[in-house]
Scaffold this motif. Structure first.
Motif, PDB file in Angstrom:
ATOM      1  N   ILE A  24       0.833  -1.204   0.000  1.00  0.00           N
ATOM      2  CA  ILE A  24       0.000   0.000   0.000  1.00  0.00           C
ATOM      3  C   ILE A  24       0.867   1.255   0.000  1.00  0.00           C
ATOM      4  O   ILE A  24       0.580   2.220  -0.713  1.00  0.00           O
ATOM      5  CB  ILE A  24      -0.957  -0.011   1.206  1.00  0.00           C
ATOM      6  N   ASP A  25       1.935   1.246   0.785  1.00  0.00           N
ATOM      7  CA  ASP A  25       2.851   2.392   0.787  1.00  0.00           C
ATOM      8  C   ASP A  25       3.420   2.626  -0.612  1.00  0.00           C
ATOM      9  O   ASP A  25       3.554   3.770  -1.062  1.00  0.00           O
ATOM     10  CB  ASP A  25       3.997   2.158   1.780  1.00  0.00           C
ATOM     11  N   LEU A  26       3.750   1.536  -1.318  1.00  0.00           N
ATOM     12  CA  LEU A  26       4.290   1.647  -2.675  1.00  0.00           C
ATOM     13  C   LEU A  26       3.255   2.218  -3.631  1.00  0.00           C
ATOM     14  O   LEU A  26       3.571   3.058  -4.487  1.00  0.00           O
ATOM     15  CB  LEU A  26       4.759   0.269  -3.144  1.00  0.00           C
ATOM     16  N   MET A  27       2.017   1.790  -3.498  1.00  0.00           N
ATOM     17  CA  MET A  27       0.950   2.309  -4.342  1.00  0.00           C
ATOM     18  C   MET A  27       0.745   3.802  -4.109  1.00  0.00           C
ATOM     19  O   MET A  27       0.589   4.578  -5.061  1.00  0.00           O
ATOM     20  CB  MET A  27      -0.353   1.545  -4.077  1.00  0.00           C
ATOM     21  N   VAL A  28       0.765   4.209  -2.855  1.00  0.00           N
ATOM     22  CA  VAL A  28       0.550   5.621  -2.520  1.00  0.00           C
ATOM     23  C   VAL A  28       1.702   6.473  -3.044  1.00  0.00           C
ATOM     24  O   VAL A  28       1.488   7.530  -3.653  1.00  0.00           O
ATOM     25  CB  VAL A  28       0.382   5.789  -1.000  1.00  0.00           C
ATOM     26  N   ARG A  29       2.948   6.025  -2.830  1.00  0.00           N
ATOM     27  CA  ARG A  29       4.114   6.793  -3.274  1.00  0.00           C
ATOM     28  C   ARG A  29       4.175   6.911  -4.791  1.00  0.00           C
ATOM     29  O   ARG A  29       4.613   7.931  -5.322  1.00  0.00           O
ATOM     30  CB  ARG A  29       5.409   6.145  -2.779  1.00  0.00           C
ATOM     31  N   SER A  30       3.752   5.852  -5.467  1.00  0.00           N
ATOM     32  CA  SER A  30       3.851   5.830  -6.929  1.00  0.00           C
ATOM     33  C   SER A  30       2.610   6.386  -7.614  1.00  0.00           C
ATOM     34  O   SER A  30       2.570   6.464  -8.844  1.00  0.00           O
ATOM     35  CB  SER A  30       4.089   4.387  -7.400  1.00  0.00           C
ATOM     36  N   HIS A  31       1.579   6.733  -6.824  1.00  0.00           N
ATOM     37  CA  HIS A  31       0.329   7.286  -7.367  1.00  0.00           C
ATOM     38  C   HIS A  31      -0.307   6.330  -8.376  1.00  0.00           C
ATOM     39  O   HIS A  31      -0.710   6.716  -9.478  1.00  0.00           O
ATOM     40  CB  HIS A  31       0.569   8.648  -8.026  1.00  0.00           C
ATOM     41  N   ILE A  32      -0.385   5.049  -8.004  1.00  0.00           N
ATOM     42  CA  ILE A  32      -1.012   4.047  -8.855  1.00  0.00           C
ATOM     43  C   ILE A  32      -2.055   3.286  -8.051  1.00  0.00           C
ATOM     44  O   ILE A  32      -1.985   3.233  -6.820  1.00  0.00           O
ATOM     45  CB  ILE A  32       0.019   3.060  -9.447  1.00  0.00           C
ATOM     46  N   SER A  33      -3.003   2.690  -8.756  1.00  0.00           N
ATOM     47  CA  SER A  33      -4.105   2.014  -8.075  1.00  0.00           C
ATOM     48  C   SER A  33      -4.002   0.498  -8.136  1.00  0.00           C
ATOM     49  O   SER A  33      -4.905  -0.192  -7.674  1.00  0.00           O
ATOM     50  CB  SER A  33      -5.443   2.455  -8.676  1.00  0.00           C
ATOM     51  N   GLY A  34      -2.917  -0.010  -8.717  1.00  0.00           N
ATOM     52  CA  GLY A  34      -2.766  -1.451  -8.786  1.00  0.00           C
ATOM     53  C   GLY A  34      -1.325  -1.855  -9.019  1.00  0.00           C
ATOM     54  O   GLY A  34      -0.549  -1.111  -9.637  1.00  0.00           O
ATOM     55  N   LEU A  35      -0.952  -3.024  -8.513  1.00  0.00           N
ATOM     56  CA  LEU A  35       0.420  -3.508  -8.625  1.00  0.00           C
ATOM     57  C   LEU A  35       0.442  -4.935  -9.162  1.00  0.00           C
ATOM     58  O   LEU A  35      -0.232  -5.812  -8.608  1.00  0.00           O
ATOM     59  CB  LEU A  35       1.105  -3.518  -7.255  1.00  0.00           C
ATOM     60  N   PRO A  36       1.228  -5.210 -10.195  1.00  0.00           N
ATOM     61  CA  PRO A  36       1.457  -6.612 -10.564  1.00  0.00           C
ATOM     62  C   PRO A  36       2.260  -7.280  -9.439  1.00  0.00           C
ATOM     63  O   PRO A  36       3.170  -6.679  -8.870  1.00  0.00           O
ATOM     64  CB  PRO A  36       2.292  -6.512 -11.841  1.00  0.00           C
ATOM     65  N   VAL A  37       1.920  -8.498  -9.145  1.00  0.00           N
ATOM     66  CA  VAL A  37       2.654  -9.260  -8.142  1.00  0.00           C
ATOM     67  C   VAL A  37       3.564 -10.211  -8.909  1.00  0.00           C
ATOM     68  O   VAL A  37       3.077 -11.119  -9.602  1.00  0.00           O
ATOM     69  CB  VAL A  37       1.703 -10.021  -7.202  1.00  0.00           C
ATOM     70  N   VAL A  38       4.867 -10.011  -8.791  1.00  0.00           N
ATOM     71  CA  VAL A  38       5.832 -10.709  -9.618  1.00  0.00           C
ATOM     72  C   VAL A  38       6.825 -11.459  -8.737  1.00  0.00           C
ATOM     73  O   VAL A  38       7.370 -10.900  -7.779  1.00  0.00           O
ATOM     74  CB  VAL A  38       6.593  -9.723 -10.533  1.00  0.00           C
ATOM     75  N   THR A  39       7.069 -12.710  -9.064  1.00  0.00           N
ATOM     76  CA  THR A  39       8.034 -13.511  -8.316  1.00  0.00           C
ATOM     77  C   THR A  39       9.458 -13.050  -8.642  1.00  0.00           C
ATOM     78  O   THR A  39       9.685 -12.286  -9.583  1.00  0.00           O
ATOM     79  CB  THR A  39       7.881 -14.998  -8.654  1.00  0.00           C
ATOM     80  N   GLU A  40      10.435 -13.555  -7.884  1.00  0.00           N
ATOM     81  CA  GLU A  40      11.820 -13.137  -8.075  1.00  0.00           C
ATOM     82  C   GLU A  40      12.357 -13.516  -9.447  1.00  0.00           C
ATOM     83  O   GLU A  40      13.265 -12.853  -9.963  1.00  0.00           O
ATOM     84  CB  GLU A  40      12.697 -13.732  -6.980  1.00  0.00           C
ATOM     85  N   ASP A  41      11.811 -14.549 -10.071  1.00  0.00           N
ATOM     86  CA  ASP A  41      12.275 -14.936 -11.406  1.00  0.00           C
ATOM     87  C   ASP A  41      11.452 -14.305 -12.526  1.00  0.00           C
ATOM     88  O   ASP A  41      11.558 -14.694 -13.693  1.00  0.00           O
ATOM     89  CB  ASP A  41      12.287 -16.458 -11.558  1.00  0.00           C
ATOM     90  N   GLY A  42      10.616 -13.302 -12.180  1.00  0.00           N
ATOM     91  CA  GLY A  42       9.904 -12.529 -13.192  1.00  0.00           C
ATOM     92  C   GLY A  42       8.572 -13.070 -13.633  1.00  0.00           C
ATOM     93  O   GLY A  42       7.975 -12.560 -14.584  1.00  0.00           O
ATOM     94  N   ARG A  43       8.078 -14.096 -12.963  1.00  0.00           N
ATOM     95  CA  ARG A  43       6.789 -14.666 -13.346  1.00  0.00           C
ATOM     96  C   ARG A  43       5.641 -13.938 -12.635  1.00  0.00           C
ATOM     97  O   ARG A  43       5.782 -13.498 -11.488  1.00  0.00           O
ATOM     98  CB  ARG A  43       6.745 -16.155 -13.011  1.00  0.00           C
ATOM     99  N   LEU A  44       4.515 -13.850 -13.320  1.00  0.00           N
ATOM    100  CA  LEU A  44       3.344 -13.186 -12.753  1.00  0.00           C
ATOM    101  C   LEU A  44       2.635 -14.116 -11.774  1.00  0.00           C
ATOM    102  O   LEU A  44       2.254 -15.232 -12.130  1.00  0.00           O
ATOM    103  CB  LEU A  44       2.384 -12.771 -13.863  1.00  0.00           C
ATOM    104  N   ALA A  45       2.452 -13.646 -10.545  1.00  0.00           N
ATOM    105  CA  ALA A  45       1.758 -14.443  -9.530  1.00  0.00           C
ATOM    106  C   ALA A  45       0.334 -13.958  -9.305  1.00  0.00           C
ATOM    107  O   ALA A  45      -0.526 -14.708  -8.852  1.00  0.00           O
ATOM    108  CB  ALA A  45       2.541 -14.403  -8.210  1.00  0.00           C
ATOM    109  N   GLY A  46       0.087 -12.703  -9.627  1.00  0.00           N
ATOM    110  CA  GLY A  46      -1.241 -12.144  -9.400  1.00  0.00           C
ATOM    111  C   GLY A  46      -1.205 -10.644  -9.575  1.00  0.00           C
ATOM    112  O   GLY A  46      -0.234 -10.087 -10.124  1.00  0.00           O
TER     113      GLY A  46
END
Length: 242
Positions: A24-46
């Motif tokens: 949530i802190d990252l969303m607020v600082r970046s002024h965005i309403s959604g975040l891709p959830v990405v694993t360490e190897d670059g795969r989309l988790a959600g």
């Protein structure tokens, strides 16, 4: 246009193991309403969006408790819902069933997916790796760039203007092409004829106004009431200059 032409490449993302507070802190600082959830190897988790955070006990917005009947037959579903609304880690709260697009998909296809699923953003995935994000904001930004570009400053003949307008009338299924007359003199367009729906008037004028070389548009189109046949003149028969 293709998704790759519009998407954001340097995306702001979060890992599944991050805390909800960090996300949530990252969303607020970046002024965005959604975040891709990405694993360490670059795969989309959600994906984690504002919609995933609406039902929270901290806000007093969690859903009313289930009845004993639902608890008896839908215990697994209710437990899953509880975990999502009370979880403190991203992977406990995020949406796992994510709609994605490929970089080479047509922009039209991506917009259709947004409309069909009622979503604001699409992760862009290639070879199982997240390579970008396409959001409504990206589309609006690209549109703004097009609208800021002036028409090419080159002479356009009156005949060319007339032909372009009439061709666009023919291309639009809603346009009464055979009932509208177009006259052009020194870049000044005069529209006349009849329509049976007032909604057509504005669209017809926009076709003329958006045509390169047009200096002004005069609306002399009459409206015929389809039930009674009563003819009404144009509400304002005057020039509108570009």
């Amino acid at each position: 246009m293709r998704v790759v032409d519009v998407m954001t490449r340097n995306i702001v993302s979060v890992t599944p193991q991050a805390t909800l507070s960090q996300a949530i802190d990252l969303m607020v600082r970046s002024h965005i309403s959604g975040l891709p959830v990405v694993t360490e190897d670059g795969r989309l988790a959600g994906i984690l969006s504002e919609g995933d955070l609406l039902r929270r006990p901290e806000l007093g917005t969690e859903k009313i408790g289930a009845s004993w009947f639902s608890s008896l037959f839908k215990a697994g579903h209710l437990a899953q819902a509880y975990a999502q609304t009370h979880g403190r880690r991203v992977d406990e709260v995020m949406t796992r069933d994510v709609v994605v697009v490929a970089p080479n998909q047509r922009l039209e296809e991506a917009v259709l997916l947004m409309e069909q699923h009622g979503i604001k953003r699409l992760p862009v995935v290639e070879n199982d790796r997240v390579v970008g994000l396409l959001s409504r904001a990206d589309l609006v930004r690209t549109l703004a760039e097009f609208l800021r570009q002036p028409y090419e400053e080159q002479p356009v003949s009156d005949e060319g203007i007339k032909a372009t307008i009439e061709a666009e009338f023919q291309a639009q299924p809603w346009a009464p092409a055979g009932a509208i007359r177009v006259e052009v003199q020194n870049g000044r367009v005069e529209l006349s004829g009849v329509i049976t729906d007032e909604n057509q008037r504005s669209a017809i004028r926009i076709i003329a106004e958006n045509t390169p070389g047009v200096q002004s548009v005069r609306d002399n189109i009459s409206w015929v009431e389809p039930m009674t046949g009563i003819v009404l003149s144009a509400p304002e028969s005057q020039d509108k200059t570009n």
